[in-house]
Design a protein around this motif. Structure first.
Motif, PDB file in Angstrom:
ATOM      1  N   ARG A  76       0.441  -1.365  -0.103  1.00  0.00           N
ATOM      2  CA  ARG A  76      -0.336   0.047  -0.191  1.00  0.00           C
ATOM      3  C   ARG A  76       1.024   0.811   0.149  1.00  0.00           C
ATOM      4  O   ARG A  76       0.259   2.391  -0.268  1.00  0.00           O
ATOM      5  N   SER A  77       2.071   1.338   0.014  1.00  0.00           N
ATOM      6  CA  SER A  77       2.749   1.926   0.518  1.00  0.00           C
ATOM      7  C   SER A  77       3.331   2.436  -0.040  1.00  0.00           C
ATOM      8  O   SER A  77       4.485   1.950  -0.094  1.00  0.00           O
ATOM      9  N   ALA A  78       3.996   3.209  -1.316  1.00  0.00           N
ATOM     10  CA  ALA A  78       4.495   3.764  -2.408  1.00  0.00           C
ATOM     11  C   ALA A  78       6.456   3.422  -1.783  1.00  0.00           C
ATOM     12  O   ALA A  78       7.156   3.344  -2.116  1.00  0.00           O
ATOM     13  N   ALA A 122     -11.931 -11.142  14.598  1.00  0.00           N
ATOM     14  CA  ALA A 122     -12.238 -10.959  12.618  1.00  0.00           C
ATOM     15  C   ALA A 122     -10.503 -12.013  12.670  1.00  0.00           C
ATOM     16  O   ALA A 122     -10.754 -12.926  11.091  1.00  0.00           O
ATOM     17  N   TYR A 123      -9.770 -11.916  12.764  1.00  0.00           N
ATOM     18  CA  TYR A 123      -8.565 -12.403  12.299  1.00  0.00           C
ATOM     19  C   TYR A 123      -8.407 -13.898  12.160  1.00  0.00           C
ATOM     20  O   TYR A 123      -8.382 -14.705  11.639  1.00  0.00           O
ATOM     21  N   CYS A 124      -8.548 -14.698  13.443  1.00  0.00           N
ATOM     22  CA  CYS A 124      -8.633 -15.821  13.145  1.00  0.00           C
ATOM     23  C   CYS A 124      -9.812 -16.243  12.373  1.00  0.00           C
ATOM     24  O   CYS A 124      -9.513 -17.395  11.703  1.00  0.00           O
ATOM     25  N   MET A 169       7.802 -10.548  15.691  1.00  0.00           N
ATOM     26  CA  MET A 169       7.940  -8.819  15.820  1.00  0.00           C
ATOM     27  C   MET A 169       7.728  -7.201  15.348  1.00  0.00           C
ATOM     28  O   MET A 169       9.365  -7.856  14.569  1.00  0.00           O
ATOM     29  N   THR A 170       6.865  -8.081  14.250  1.00  0.00           N
ATOM     30  CA  THR A 170       6.714  -6.446  12.835  1.00  0.00           C
ATOM     31  C   THR A 170       6.015  -5.620  13.458  1.00  0.00           C
ATOM     32  O   THR A 170       5.335  -5.526  14.619  1.00  0.00           O
ATOM     33  N   PRO A 171       5.704  -4.675  12.439  1.00  0.00           N
ATOM     34  CA  PRO A 171       5.035  -3.545  12.705  1.00  0.00           C
ATOM     35  C   PRO A 171       3.494  -4.367  13.126  1.00  0.00           C
ATOM     36  O   PRO A 171       3.203  -4.226  14.376  1.00  0.00           O
TER      37      PRO A 171
HETATM   38  P1  NDP Z   1       2.707  -6.279   8.952  1.00  0.00           P
HETATM   39  O1  NDP Z   1       1.808  -4.542   9.431  1.00  0.00           O
HETATM   40  O2  NDP Z   1       3.763  -5.841   9.700  1.00  0.00           O
HETATM   41  O3  NDP Z   1       2.603  -5.313   7.523  1.00  0.00           O
HETATM   42  C1  NDP Z   1       2.328  -5.649   6.634  1.00  0.00           C
HETATM   43  C2  NDP Z   1       2.238  -5.287   5.179  1.00  0.00           C
HETATM   44  O4  NDP Z   1       1.101  -5.444   4.535  1.00  0.00           O
HETATM   45  C3  NDP Z   1       2.580  -4.213   5.141  1.00  0.00           C
HETATM   46  O5  NDP Z   1       3.394  -3.409   4.391  1.00  0.00           O
HETATM   47  C4  NDP Z   1       1.196  -3.257   4.707  1.00  0.00           C
HETATM   48  O6  NDP Z   1       0.999  -2.428   3.381  1.00  0.00           O
HETATM   49  C5  NDP Z   1       0.695  -4.763   3.776  1.00  0.00           C
HETATM   50  N1  NDP Z   1      -0.512  -4.453   3.278  1.00  0.00           N
HETATM   51  C6  NDP Z   1      -1.359  -4.563   3.935  1.00  0.00           C
HETATM   52  N2  NDP Z   1      -2.453  -4.534   4.067  1.00  0.00           N
HETATM   53  C7  NDP Z   1      -2.744  -3.784   2.941  1.00  0.00           C
HETATM   54  C8  NDP Z   1      -3.649  -3.728   1.735  1.00  0.00           C
HETATM   55  N3  NDP Z   1      -4.835  -3.963   1.950  1.00  0.00           N
HETATM   56  N4  NDP Z   1      -2.881  -4.010   0.058  1.00  0.00           N
HETATM   57  C9  NDP Z   1      -1.631  -3.957   0.445  1.00  0.00           C
HETATM   58  N5  NDP Z   1      -0.857  -3.918   1.162  1.00  0.00           N
HETATM   59  C10 NDP Z   1      -1.467  -4.078   2.440  1.00  0.00           C
HETATM   60  O7  NDP Z   1       2.111  -7.673   8.674  1.00  0.00           O
HETATM   61  P2  NDP Z   1       2.947  -8.936   9.405  1.00  0.00           P
HETATM   62  O8  NDP Z   1       4.593  -8.551   7.889  1.00  0.00           O
HETATM   63  O9  NDP Z   1       3.404  -8.749  10.838  1.00  0.00           O
HETATM   64  O10 NDP Z   1       2.588  -9.488   8.577  1.00  0.00           O
HETATM   65  C11 NDP Z   1       2.529 -10.661   7.379  1.00  0.00           C
HETATM   66  C12 NDP Z   1       1.281 -11.654   7.264  1.00  0.00           C
HETATM   67  O11 NDP Z   1       1.777 -12.301   7.867  1.00  0.00           O
HETATM   68  C13 NDP Z   1       0.296 -10.936   7.513  1.00  0.00           C
HETATM   69  O12 NDP Z   1      -1.122 -12.057   6.199  1.00  0.00           O
HETATM   70  C14 NDP Z   1       0.134 -11.496   9.070  1.00  0.00           C
HETATM   71  O13 NDP Z   1      -1.270 -12.044   9.119  1.00  0.00           O
HETATM   72  C15 NDP Z   1       0.684 -12.975   9.222  1.00  0.00           C
HETATM   73  N6  NDP Z   1       1.383 -13.519  10.817  1.00  0.00           N
HETATM   74  C16 NDP Z   1       1.954 -12.179  11.543  1.00  0.00           C
HETATM   75  C17 NDP Z   1       2.038 -12.015  12.376  1.00  0.00           C
HETATM   76  C18 NDP Z   1       3.064 -11.893  13.317  1.00  0.00           C
HETATM   77  O14 NDP Z   1       2.877 -11.733  14.306  1.00  0.00           O
HETATM   78  N7  NDP Z   1       3.492 -10.474  12.926  1.00  0.00           N
HETATM   79  C19 NDP Z   1       2.415 -14.321  13.014  1.00  0.00           C
HETATM   80  C20 NDP Z   1       0.885 -15.480  11.734  1.00  0.00           C
HETATM   81  C21 NDP Z   1       0.741 -14.697  10.955  1.00  0.00           C
HETATM   82  P3  NDP Z   1       0.439  -0.574   4.836  1.00  0.00           P
HETATM   83  O15 NDP Z   1       1.937  -0.634   6.076  1.00  0.00           O
HETATM   84  O16 NDP Z   1       1.593   0.231   3.602  1.00  0.00           O
HETATM   85  O17 NDP Z   1      -0.491  -0.538   5.053  1.00  0.00           O
END
Ligand code: NDP
Length: 243
Positions: free
Chosen positions: A39-41, A147-149, A182-184
């Protein structure tokens, strides 16, 4: 770990931050031409600068936006449906809007993007591989994650049906199911130690996942080394689901 993805084009959704960024960078390091959708350029510009990934800015919650993103990517061999969101709400306060947005990104976008990619592979008569980034939350209930689960349970099921229907076309489909990373997103949901400590205590390996743990697993599943692995939902959870 390393894999040879030269001559392969990989599309990674949600590649701007966190796990998706790590996957995009790792696949690029293995020689893939990586198309990074997010999403973010700004995030994608950094990924292009640092790892040579082709940026495609799109909001995958929008059906046409998701379709257009795949068309902009060109012929894709490997797909990682990683984009996901998490809106924490107590069950009694879950709003229809948050529920719908979560399902739109976490499940429907994976469906739409996979349809587009699979149509292209079938038209070219090319083999392919798809990995959906699901979660341990597909299998266990987590407080404030209704919602997530629900969305991740649906994504596991989508993975199985895709495997059944796309396998005969030579397209392998699997999911990875990480524990807390531990991502955002991970910091938002688990950054408070009073929340994270009980979760950590349930992980036999005694740590949360790193984005690279997930990237290595995704790369393996995309690679020909995983040639007989199909329709699997593979935990990357340090043993959480074994307890
Ligand atoms: P982050 O929120 O850290 O990063 C998510 C990324 O996806 C961002 O770059 C975000 O862009 C992008 N994104 C979100 N919504 C959209 C959209 N509508 N269109 C395009 N891009 C989008 O998430 P994680 O890296 O933690 O998670 C990645 C995946 O891993 C997810 O599916 C999550 O459910 C899964 N996951 C994560 C876990 C965790 O503990 N972190 C554990 C298990 C699974 P922007 O920031 O610009 O919105």
């Amino acid at each position: 770990a390393t894999f040879d993805f030269r001559q392969r084009r990989a599309l990674v959704t949600g590649a701007g931050k966190g796990i998706g960024r790590e996957i995009a960078a790792f696949l690029a390091g293995c020689g893939a031409q990586v198309v990074a959708v997010s999403r973010s350029a700004d995030d994608l510009a950094a990924l292009e600068r640092d790892h040579g990934c082709m940026p495609v800015v799109a909001d995958l919650a929008d059906v046409q936006g998701a379709r257009d993103a795949v068309r902009a990517a060109g012929p894709v061999d490997l797909l990682v449906n990683n984009a996901g969101i998490s809106v924490l709400q107590p069950f009694l306060d879950v709003t229809p809007d948050a529920f719908d947005r979560t399902v739109a990104v976490n499940v429907r976008a994976a469906l739409i993007v996979s349809q587009e990619v699979a149509r292209g592979l079938i038209a070219r008569g090319a083999p392919g591989a798809i990995v959906n980034v699901s979660s341990q939350a597909s299998t266990v209930g987590l407080p404030e994650h209704a919602a997530y689960c629900a969305s991740k349970g649906a994504l596991d099921q989508l993975t199985r049906v895709m495997a059944i229907e796309l396998g005969p076309h030579g397209i392998r489909v699997n999911a990875v199911n990480p524990t807390v990373t531990m991502t955002p997103m991970g910091r938002m949901a688990w950054g408070d130690p009073t929340r994270s400590a009980p979760m950590l205590a349930r992980i036999p390996l005694g740590r949360f996942a790193e984005p690279l743990d997930v990237a290595h697993t995704v790369a393996y599943l995309l690679s020909d080394s995983a040639g007989m692995i199909h329709g699997a939902t593979l935990p990357v959870d340090g043993g959480f689901l074994a307890t």
